[in-house]
Design an enzyme around this catalytic site. Structure first.
Site, PDB file in Angstrom:
ATOM      1  N   GLU A   1      -5.102  -9.876  -0.032  1.00 15.70           N
ATOM      2  CA  GLU A   1      -5.898  -9.874   1.251  1.00 15.70           C
ATOM      3  C   GLU A   1      -7.347  -9.959   1.005  1.00 15.70           C
ATOM      4  O   GLU A   1      -7.880  -9.329  -0.200  1.00 15.70           O
ATOM      5  CB  GLU A   1      -5.602  -8.216   1.839  1.00 15.70           C
ATOM      6  CG  GLU A   1      -4.313  -8.065   2.485  1.00 15.70           C
ATOM      7  CD  GLU A   1      -4.058  -6.834   3.037  1.00 15.70           C
ATOM      8  OE1 GLU A   1      -4.974  -6.149   3.226  1.00 15.70           O
ATOM      9  OE2 GLU A   1      -2.847  -6.326   3.276  1.00 15.70           O
TER      10      GLU A   1
ATOM     11  N   GLU B   1       0.955  -1.128   0.278  1.00 12.80           N
ATOM     12  CA  GLU B   1       0.009   0.181   0.168  1.00 12.80           C
ATOM     13  C   GLU B   1       0.844   1.171   0.150  1.00 12.80           C
ATOM     14  O   GLU B   1       0.744   2.153   0.931  1.00 12.80           O
ATOM     15  CB  GLU B   1      -0.873  -0.156   1.313  1.00 12.80           C
ATOM     16  CG  GLU B   1      -1.922  -1.267   1.096  1.00 12.80           C
ATOM     17  CD  GLU B   1      -3.040  -1.338   2.248  1.00 12.80           C
ATOM     18  OE1 GLU B   1      -4.199  -1.354   1.945  1.00 12.80           O
ATOM     19  OE2 GLU B   1      -2.520  -1.056   3.425  1.00 12.80           O
TER      20      GLU B   1
END
Length: 1021
Positions: free
Chosen positions: A519, A416
């Site tokens: 995820e 991220e």
């Protein structure tokens, strides 16, 4: 610019090198140090560097540890105490930085810990290296008053040449809580400063091996392995089992068994010189992407994965080997075969255990800059040349330390961190340094530096499209991943897209890549749902190479209250802003490593063997070996037959070993058909299990890896219809319904004439039912912010404060019918209901209750605010005496189940205390439901048993507090026994989902807002 605000990664350090187990002398400097906390980066000054400095008045500090988890003298002075819950203690954020966003600068208020250790070195120790395995976030080091250098990169080792002296030595370390490195470590976890991994003094004798690289390839076509070990000095490679003895740098090709997660074959040996010998644990495997499919040793790999932060509720990210091994054993037993080391390299011992016990590893660099979303990604370090060296340093230290682990098959550049040119440089360096592994970076929408297309938290529908390589064009970034909705503007095919853009060529290349779901299934609180749904899609498409649940463990910290009670602390318990609230409690195991019901579901979804029982026609059992490489020689196949949950027969199936990827079809054992019930009652249930035939390193013999069940009807029996549904007639000798004051009597029941509620069933005193449409919101019901926040809708539309009106209590035809309406104040949506009681035609001691619920008014697109009001449950609430203590049921169990999370729970007969049925989520919420229940018995000392039969099935919960009590409580210890047991007998309850991060609950798992009917038979005695 100060060193702690420099964009350089460090100074004075040795080059990074492979972690290794050595026979060289090692002096472990762990233990009790002296420590003093100061308010700024200046620390306590320079005096503590002196050989004769008196630190006896300083705090004692365990090393390794985090100072914020120890009792120390606070900045304001006074006696040593715990800092938990204060701004000086552990801080939790998800995306926000706890410092001003002003890279690379940090605030003057910068808690800094000065550490001091006096230690003795033997006179013959010789040259040495000082190694720090992990320091958060930036450290400067002095030895005997001489500055050695400084380093950042909290989860990465750094070393200095150590000018030790024979006898007494003084080691001084200054650790800054905040530094420029903080901007690279925004990794959704507690901010925990300190020397949290080991400190070691390692002898470097003449001929010491500074570094080595193991190349161990496997040719699946020939079964041959090729080994070459490079070393920093002339050395000898020995692998006795393979008959290898050769100089480092030479190559040997021999027949070997390959390494994989389900067959973690290691060949042990040594790399030696005259001065040092280091251990080798060689696993032969070859990683490749073939036609868009990720393979190891020539076979496709599908990761059954979890994301794993390092966490312990008392010691934070300081873990011992026993804790690491406990994680791995629990993972293996839950059919987890892969770990993403989110979001940093773990302790090196964990990777050694992965090699040994068998886990695929996606090794992630210690890099995340998520908090730059608050600046619109302006100044994001991967896009800024000034940060290049720091990012490259983190990658080099990750790769060089861990390059020799066969378990690592994927390098992950970061998490991220949006985009920037430095990612391209990191990828180019990796291609040259280690072309034997694949590379992942999820966040760049072009995926030009990744060997995988990747995404976080897609819906089931989007994952299906991805599997077929038909997903929309991607490119728009959301809070937790790329949004694939076709919104990304196209870039001309002739142009190379800039960072963050997606060209037609990028889009075409992405569709050809394997897809890795890094995820999904956010396991916050009660959940996640739909795990088996995701895995049905993953198994159906070769492009999909697996998925990693977020995440393994809750990040709660243990606190002790004034009365000595222990509780779990989360981000909202800290007096500091910004804070990430309860978001850190998102694990498949609780903070103390107790499994959650979500882990039970995951074990089922991850099963390595697929067992299908066909009860139609001649019937049979199909077994598919879904392992990567291991056959089934280590598996025993068991069957059992049960009637009404009681086992009546059992045996073994004779299955020849199946190679990976193979299937076998077996007939049902003859005894199964012979013993199947033919009386029209509860059907026989056949269970087939795959269990370990012998003890394995990670589980004992008999451990269940896979199972399947099927209802089995004999040739003489009809399809299952429970006895309770066979006759709804009123008995021919139907009793009248006499009235005695305020009481109506029907069979064994006494009812209130005004409300129609039952007051007594035989000798059992009870109260109810009332229509129950409420549940205590789960974390997933709260959604993420305002996205999918159905709990907020419920609160604003009164779903937790329903009022009941009784319109009629009618007596006719030996039945009592109660009609009414349930609705909240101020809103027009409502439920109209009728409850009709009659004596059971087959048993005059029992009553049958028929319930009809109709929804009226605007439940969708409400006139005010245009809300969509989902119905959390449709059920009945009874109050039983507080003496009720035990529950026995026939249905799914033994743990809690919901309509989108029940496949990991078997059908059977189960028994539990009511207290044990409560799942101890650290934030109280809906829990303890049981779907597909056919029979229920509630018992207790001094009261008659309550028996409930489904017609055919129902959901139930039983607890000593109400759903409103659950909703209001902030911590489990706030829940108090109400003096009653509250029993829900429901038509159903909404599913759980994983909307705390992820898509909305699928429509099929919501309660339909349409006429709902269900029936129950109740008796007492």
């Amino acid at each position: 610019m100060t060193y702690w605000e420099s964009t350089e990664p460090g100074a004075g350090r040795r080059s990074p090198r492979a972690d290794a187990v050595t026979d060289a002398r090692v002096l472990d400097l762990s233990g009790t140090w002296r420590f003093r906390l100061a308010p700024t980066a200046a620390g306590t000054g320079e005096a503590f560097l002196g050989a004769d400095f008196d630190a006896s008045g300083w705090d004692e500090m365990r090393v390794p540890s985090h100072w914020v988890l120890e009792e120390i003298t606070p900045l304001a002075g006074g006696p040593a105490r715990s800092l938990l819950g204060t701004a000086e203690g552990p801080l939790y954020t998800n995306t926000a930085y706890p410092i001003p966003l002003d890279p690379p600068r940090v605030s003057t208020e910068n808690p800094t810990g000065d550490y001091r250790l006096v230690f003795d070195v033997p006179a013959d120790f010789g040259a040495a290296v000082l190694r720090f395995q992990g320091v958060d976030s930036c450290a400067k080091v002095w030895l005997n008053g001489r500055e050695l250098g400084w380093s950042s990169g909290s989860r990465l080792p750094f070393e200095f040449d150590a000018p030790i002296e024979a006898g007494r030595n003084v080691l001084a370390v200054r650790v800054h809580r905040w530094s420029s490195g903080t901007y690279l470590e925004d990794q959704d976890m507690w901010w925990l400063p300190g020397i949290f991994r080991e400190v070691e003094l390692i002898a470097r004798p003449e001929g010491a091996i500074d570094d080595h690289t193991v190349h161990a390839d496997y040719d699946a076509a020939t079964g041959l392995g090729t080994l070459r070990v490079e070393a920093s000095t002339a050395a000898t490679v020995e692998i006795p089992e393979l008959g290898i003895r050769m100089p480092a740098g030479e190559t040997a090709t021999v027949a070997v068994a390959p390494w994989s997660a389900d067959s973690p074959r290691l060949y042990r040996g040594t790399l030696s010189t005259g001065g040092e010998s280091i251990e080798l644990a060689v696993g032969f495997r070859t990683v490749a992407i073939v036609d868009g499919v990720f393979t190891v040793n020539g076979r496709a790999v599908v990761f059954r994965g979890v994301n794993r932060h390092e966490h312990h509720p008392r010691t934070g990210r300081t873990l011992d080997r026993e804790t690491m091994l406990s994680d791995i054993l629990m993972m293996k037993r839950a059919n987890v075969d892969a770990v993403r080391t989110s979001h940093y390299p773990p302790h090196p011992e964990f990777l050694r255990l992965c090699d040994e016990y068998g886990l695929w590893v996606v090794a992630e660099c210690d890099l995340e800059t998520h908090g730059f979303i608050y600046a619109g990604w302006e100044g994001n370090p991967p896009a800024e040349p000034a940060w290049r060296d720091a990012l490259m340093d983190r990658l080099r230290r990750t790769v060089e330390r861990d390059k020799n682990h066969p378990s690592i098959v994927v390098w992950s550049l970061a998490n991220e961190s949006w985009v920037g040119e430095t990612f391209g440089e990191m990828r180019r360096w990796l291609d040259e340094r280690d072309p034997s592994r694949t590379v992942l970076y999820e966040r760049d929408p072009s995926y030009r530096d990744s060997d995988f297309s990747s995404l976080m938290y897609p819906s089931l529908e989007l994952l299906e499209l991805i599997g077929r390589r038909e997903e929309p064009r991607g490119g728009r970034v959301g809070m937790h991943g790329l949004v694939f909705d076709g919104s990304a503007p196209p870039v001309p095919a002739s142009a190379r897209s800039a960072p963050g853009e997606v060209s037609d060529a990028d889009d075409e290349r992405r569709r050809g890549l394997p897809f890795l779901l890094v995820e999904y299934a956010h396991a916050q609180g009660n959940g996640p749902g739909s795990l088996s749904d995701y895995w049905r899609i993953i198994r159906a498409h070769g492009r999909l190479c697996g998925a990693f649940v977020w995440e393994w463990i809750d990040h709660g910290l243990t606190v002790v209250d004034d009365s000595g009670g222990e509780h779990i602390m989360h981000g909202d318990d800290v007096d500091f802003e910004p804070r990430g609230g309860r978001f850190g409690l998102h694990g498949l195991v609780f903070s103390d490593r107790t499994p959650t019901p979500g882990l039970v579901e995951l074990a089922k979804a991850h099963e390595p063997f697929l067992i299908t029982i066909d009860v139609d026609g001649v019937g049979g059992v199909e077994i598919a070996n879904d392992r990567h490489s291991a056959d089934t020689a280590d598996i025993r196949w068991r069957w059992s037959l049960s009637d009404a949950g009681v086992e009546v027969a059992a045996g073994d199936l004779d299955v020849l070993p199946l190679a990976a990827g193979m299937r076998a079809q077996l007939p049902l054992p003859a005894r199964v058909r012979e013993l199947a019930r033919a009386d029209g009652g509860d059907p026989s249930v056949l269970t087939v299990e795959a269990v370990l035939a012998d003890d394995a390193r990670w589980a004992p013999a008999g451990h269940v890896l896979a199972w399947s069940q099927a209802e089995l009807a004999s040739a003489a029996s009809s399809p299952h219809v429970p006895a309770a549904t066979l006759d709804r007639r009123v008995p021919a000798s139907a009793p009248s319904v006499p009235t005695a004051g305020s009481i109506l009597r029907l069979g064994p029941g006494e009812f209130d004439t005004g409300t129609g509620r039952i007051r007594r069933l035989g000798a059992l005193v009870l109260d109810g039912p009332t229509l129950d449409l409420h549940r205590a919101p789960t974390e997933n019901d709260h959604g993420q912010g305002e996205t999918n926040n159905i709990a907020a809708v419920w609160a604003k539309t009164g779903m937790d404060r329903m009022l009941h009106r009784v319109d009629a209590v009618e007596v006719a035809d030996a039945m009592i019918s109660v009609r009414g309406r349930t609705a909240p104040a101020a809103h027009p949506h409502a439920a109209r209901w009728s409850m009709t009681w009659r004596v059971d035609a087959g048993d005059a001691r029992a009553l049958v209750l028929d319930v009809v619920v109709d929804f009226e008014g605007p439940w969708a697109d409400t006139p005010y605010q245009h809300r969509d009001i989902w119905v959390p449950r449709v059920g009945l609430l009874f109050a039983l005496p507080g003496a009720a203590a035990e529950v026995e049921w026939l249905g799914r169990g033994p743990g809690e189940t919901y309509r989108d999370s029940f496949e990991g729970s078997r059908f059977g007969r189960w028994r539990s205390s009511i207290d044990a049925m409560q799942t101890p989520y650290p934030v109280p919420q809906e829990n303890g439901n049981h779907v597909q229940t056919r029979r229920l018995r509630v018992s207790g000392d001094g009261i008659p048993d309550l028996r409930v039969d489904g017609m055919p099935e129902f959901d139930f919960t039983a607890r000593r507090w109400t759903s409103l009590d659950l909703q209001r409580a902030q911590k489990p210890h706030e829940l108090k026994d109400s003096g009653r047991v509250w029993l829900n007998l429901d038509a159903g309850q909404q599913g759980i989902g994983s909307a705390s991060v992820g898509p909305a609950l699928p429509e099929r798992y919501r309660m339909p807002r349409e006429r709902t009917t269900w029936s129950l038979r109740l008796s007492a005695g």
